[in-house]
Motif scaffolding. Sequence first.
Motif, PDB file in Angstrom:
ATOM      1  N   PRO A  35       7.733  40.892  -7.586  1.00  0.00           N
ATOM      2  CA  PRO A  35       9.192  40.853  -7.495  1.00  0.00           C
ATOM      3  C   PRO A  35       9.825  39.937  -8.555  1.00  0.00           C
ATOM      4  CG  PRO A  35       8.240  39.520  -5.764  1.00  0.00           C
ATOM      5  CD  PRO A  35       7.096  40.144  -6.510  1.00  0.00           C
ATOM      6  N   TYR A  36       9.029  39.513  -9.524  1.00  0.00           N
ATOM      7  CA  TYR A  36       9.523  38.671 -10.628  1.00  0.00           C
ATOM      8  C   TYR A  36      10.195  37.404 -10.144  1.00  0.00           C
ATOM      9  CZ  TYR A  36       8.435  42.764 -13.365  1.00  0.00           C
ATOM     10  OH  TYR A  36       7.768  43.825 -13.945  1.00  0.00           O
ATOM     11  N   SER A  37       9.708  36.871  -9.033  1.00  0.00           N
ATOM     12  CA  SER A  37      10.305  35.662  -8.473  1.00  0.00           C
ATOM     13  C   SER A  37       9.350  35.008  -7.482  1.00  0.00           C
ATOM     14  CB  SER A  37      11.614  36.007  -7.762  1.00  0.00           C
ATOM     15  OG  SER A  37      12.074  34.910  -7.027  1.00  0.00           O
ATOM     16  N   GLY A  38       8.907  33.817  -7.817  1.00  0.00           N
ATOM     17  CA  GLY A  38       8.068  33.080  -6.879  1.00  0.00           C
ATOM     18  C   GLY A  38       8.815  32.712  -5.615  1.00  0.00           C
ATOM     19  N   SER A  39      10.108  32.474  -5.722  1.00  0.00           N
ATOM     20  CA  SER A  39      10.870  32.104  -4.526  1.00  0.00           C
ATOM     21  C   SER A  39      11.024  33.280  -3.571  1.00  0.00           C
ATOM     22  CB  SER A  39      12.235  31.511  -4.895  1.00  0.00           C
ATOM     23  OG  SER A  39      13.014  32.446  -5.596  1.00  0.00           O
ATOM     24  N   VAL A  40      11.084  34.488  -4.094  1.00  0.00           N
ATOM     25  CA  VAL A  40      11.145  35.667  -3.214  1.00  0.00           C
ATOM     26  C   VAL A  40       9.833  35.818  -2.462  1.00  0.00           C
ATOM     27  CG1 VAL A  40      11.264  38.195  -3.172  1.00  0.00           C
ATOM     28  CG2 VAL A  40      12.935  36.895  -4.493  1.00  0.00           C
ATOM     29  N   VAL A  41       8.718  35.636  -3.153  1.00  0.00           N
ATOM     30  CA  VAL A  41       7.420  35.704  -2.475  1.00  0.00           C
ATOM     31  C   VAL A  41       7.341  34.607  -1.420  1.00  0.00           C
ATOM     32  CG1 VAL A  41       4.918  35.511  -2.741  1.00  0.00           C
ATOM     33  CG2 VAL A  41       6.248  36.771  -4.447  1.00  0.00           C
ATOM     34  N   ALA A  42       7.667  33.374  -1.807  1.00  0.00           N
ATOM     35  CA  ALA A  42       7.568  32.232  -0.888  1.00  0.00           C
ATOM     36  C   ALA A  42       8.462  32.392   0.334  1.00  0.00           C
ATOM     37  CB  ALA A  42       7.907  30.939  -1.624  1.00  0.00           C
ATOM     38  N   SER A  43       9.647  32.938   0.155  1.00  0.00           N
ATOM     39  CA  SER A  43      10.577  33.065   1.280  1.00  0.00           C
ATOM     40  C   SER A  43      10.200  34.181   2.251  1.00  0.00           C
ATOM     41  CB  SER A  43      12.008  33.266   0.782  1.00  0.00           C
ATOM     42  OG  SER A  43      12.141  34.523   0.147  1.00  0.00           O
ATOM     43  N   ASN A  44       9.215  34.993   1.874  1.00  0.00           N
ATOM     44  CA  ASN A  44       8.783  36.092   2.743  1.00  0.00           C
ATOM     45  C   ASN A  44       7.337  35.964   3.198  1.00  0.00           C
ATOM     46  OD1 ASN A  44      11.047  38.186   2.959  1.00  0.00           O
ATOM     47  ND2 ASN A  44      11.057  37.629   0.797  1.00  0.00           N
ATOM     48  N   LEU A  45       6.748  34.801   3.030  1.00  0.00           N
ATOM     49  CA  LEU A  45       5.354  34.606   3.419  1.00  0.00           C
ATOM     50  C   LEU A  45       5.108  34.884   4.898  1.00  0.00           C
ATOM     51  CD1 LEU A  45       4.284  31.454   1.363  1.00  0.00           C
ATOM     52  CD2 LEU A  45       3.552  33.834   1.030  1.00  0.00           C
ATOM     53  N   ASN A  46       6.111  34.656   5.727  1.00  0.00           N
ATOM     54  CA  ASN A  46       5.962  34.920   7.157  1.00  0.00           C
ATOM     55  C   ASN A  46       5.695  36.404   7.453  1.00  0.00           C
ATOM     56  OD1 ASN A  46       8.708  35.375   6.337  1.00  0.00           O
ATOM     57  ND2 ASN A  46       9.254  35.552   8.492  1.00  0.00           N
ATOM     58  N   LEU A  47       6.050  37.275   6.532  1.00  0.00           N
ATOM     59  CA  LEU A  47       5.819  38.719   6.697  1.00  0.00           C
ATOM     60  C   LEU A  47       4.516  39.173   6.045  1.00  0.00           C
ATOM     61  CD1 LEU A  47       9.397  39.988   5.783  1.00  0.00           C
ATOM     62  CD2 LEU A  47       8.458  39.600   8.073  1.00  0.00           C
ATOM     63  N   LEU A  48       3.831  38.245   5.384  1.00  0.00           N
ATOM     64  CA  LEU A  48       2.698  38.615   4.537  1.00  0.00           C
ATOM     65  C   LEU A  48       1.379  38.007   4.983  1.00  0.00           C
ATOM     66  CD1 LEU A  48       4.644  38.156   1.190  1.00  0.00           C
ATOM     67  CD2 LEU A  48       4.105  40.326   2.328  1.00  0.00           C
ATOM     68  N   ASP A  49       1.265  37.656   6.256  1.00  0.00           N
ATOM     69  CA  ASP A  49       0.058  37.001   6.771  1.00  0.00           C
ATOM     70  C   ASP A  49      -1.226  37.765   6.473  1.00  0.00           C
ATOM     71  OD1 ASP A  49       1.479  34.878   7.794  1.00  0.00           O
ATOM     72  OD2 ASP A  49       1.593  35.714   9.818  1.00  0.00           O
ATOM     73  N   GLU A  50      -1.188  39.083   6.531  1.00  0.00           N
ATOM     74  CA  GLU A  50      -2.420  39.856   6.350  1.00  0.00           C
ATOM     75  C   GLU A  50      -2.650  40.296   4.904  1.00  0.00           C
ATOM     76  OE1 GLU A  50      -2.069  44.186   7.831  1.00  0.00           O
ATOM     77  OE2 GLU A  50      -0.618  43.075   9.040  1.00  0.00           O
ATOM     78  N   PHE A  51      -1.866  39.734   3.980  1.00  0.00           N
ATOM     79  CA  PHE A  51      -1.996  40.090   2.573  1.00  0.00           C
ATOM     80  C   PHE A  51      -2.279  38.843   1.739  1.00  0.00           C
ATOM     81  CE2 PHE A  51       0.823  43.106   4.637  1.00  0.00           C
ATOM     82  CZ  PHE A  51       0.215  44.306   4.315  1.00  0.00           C
ATOM     83  N   VAL A  52      -2.960  39.041   0.634  1.00  0.00           N
ATOM     84  CA  VAL A  52      -3.197  37.949  -0.309  1.00  0.00           C
ATOM     85  C   VAL A  52      -1.968  37.842  -1.207  1.00  0.00           C
ATOM     86  CG1 VAL A  52      -4.631  37.167  -2.235  1.00  0.00           C
ATOM     87  CG2 VAL A  52      -5.686  38.287  -0.262  1.00  0.00           C
ATOM     88  N   THR A  53      -1.499  36.627  -1.391  1.00  0.00           N
ATOM     89  CA  THR A  53      -0.361  36.400  -2.265  1.00  0.00           C
ATOM     90  C   THR A  53      -0.710  35.358  -3.323  1.00  0.00           C
ATOM     91  OG1 THR A  53       0.553  34.667  -0.845  1.00  0.00           O
ATOM     92  CG2 THR A  53       1.315  36.918  -0.432  1.00  0.00           C
ATOM     93  N   THR A  54       0.003  35.414  -4.426  1.00  0.00           N
ATOM     94  CA  THR A  54      -0.031  34.366  -5.429  1.00  0.00           C
ATOM     95  C   THR A  54       1.397  33.856  -5.541  1.00  0.00           C
ATOM     96  OG1 THR A  54       0.491  35.771  -7.340  1.00  0.00           O
ATOM     97  CG2 THR A  54      -1.847  35.615  -6.686  1.00  0.00           C
ATOM     98  N   SER A  55       1.648  32.969  -6.460  1.00  0.00           N
ATOM     99  CA  SER A  55       3.007  32.457  -6.595  1.00  0.00           C
ATOM    100  C   SER A  55       3.999  33.541  -7.008  1.00  0.00           C
ATOM    101  CB  SER A  55       3.051  31.302  -7.591  1.00  0.00           C
ATOM    102  OG  SER A  55       2.628  31.756  -8.865  1.00  0.00           O
ATOM    103  N   GLY A  56       3.517  34.630  -7.580  1.00  0.00           N
ATOM    104  CA  GLY A  56       4.442  35.663  -8.019  1.00  0.00           C
ATOM    105  C   GLY A  56       4.076  37.091  -7.672  1.00  0.00           C
ATOM    106  N   SER A  57       3.027  37.279  -6.858  1.00  0.00           N
ATOM    107  CA  SER A  57       2.615  38.645  -6.531  1.00  0.00           C
ATOM    108  C   SER A  57       2.107  38.756  -5.101  1.00  0.00           C
ATOM    109  CB  SER A  57       1.525  39.120  -7.498  1.00  0.00           C
ATOM    110  OG  SER A  57       0.332  38.397  -7.308  1.00  0.00           O
TER     111      SER A  57
END
Length: 117
Positions: A65-87
């Motif tokens: 999403p070209y934004s680390g803050s967008v990823v970070a602000s949605n981590l609660n929805l991404l528990d079962e997925f691997v995330t990085t600061s920007g993906s």
Amino acid sequence: MGTVSEYLGTIDGPDRAALELVYSIARETVPEAEEGTSYAMAALIYRGKGLLAAVQGKKFLSIYPYSGSVVASNLNLLDEFVTTSGSIHFSAANQLPEATVRRIVQARRVEIDAKAG
């Protein structure tokens, strides 16, 4: 890498269907988005900025999403997925829920709008 349509034409099978679904949800959410390239990835562009890219890697699919803050602000929805600061990584077998993709795209749109004034 070319446009989204060109890029998707290079992928087959379940991965292509999964990526097409992500782009379809993003287009529904931000119909003004256009195909283009951002950071050397085929992407949807909104107001001249990268809105979202969805790509196939060797081991997983990813959305950017070209934004680390967008990823970070949605981590609660991404528990079962691997995330990085920007993906966010997923697979054709374990796709991101539509509501999650929609929320990420909406958050990025708001961010772009806020920076544009």
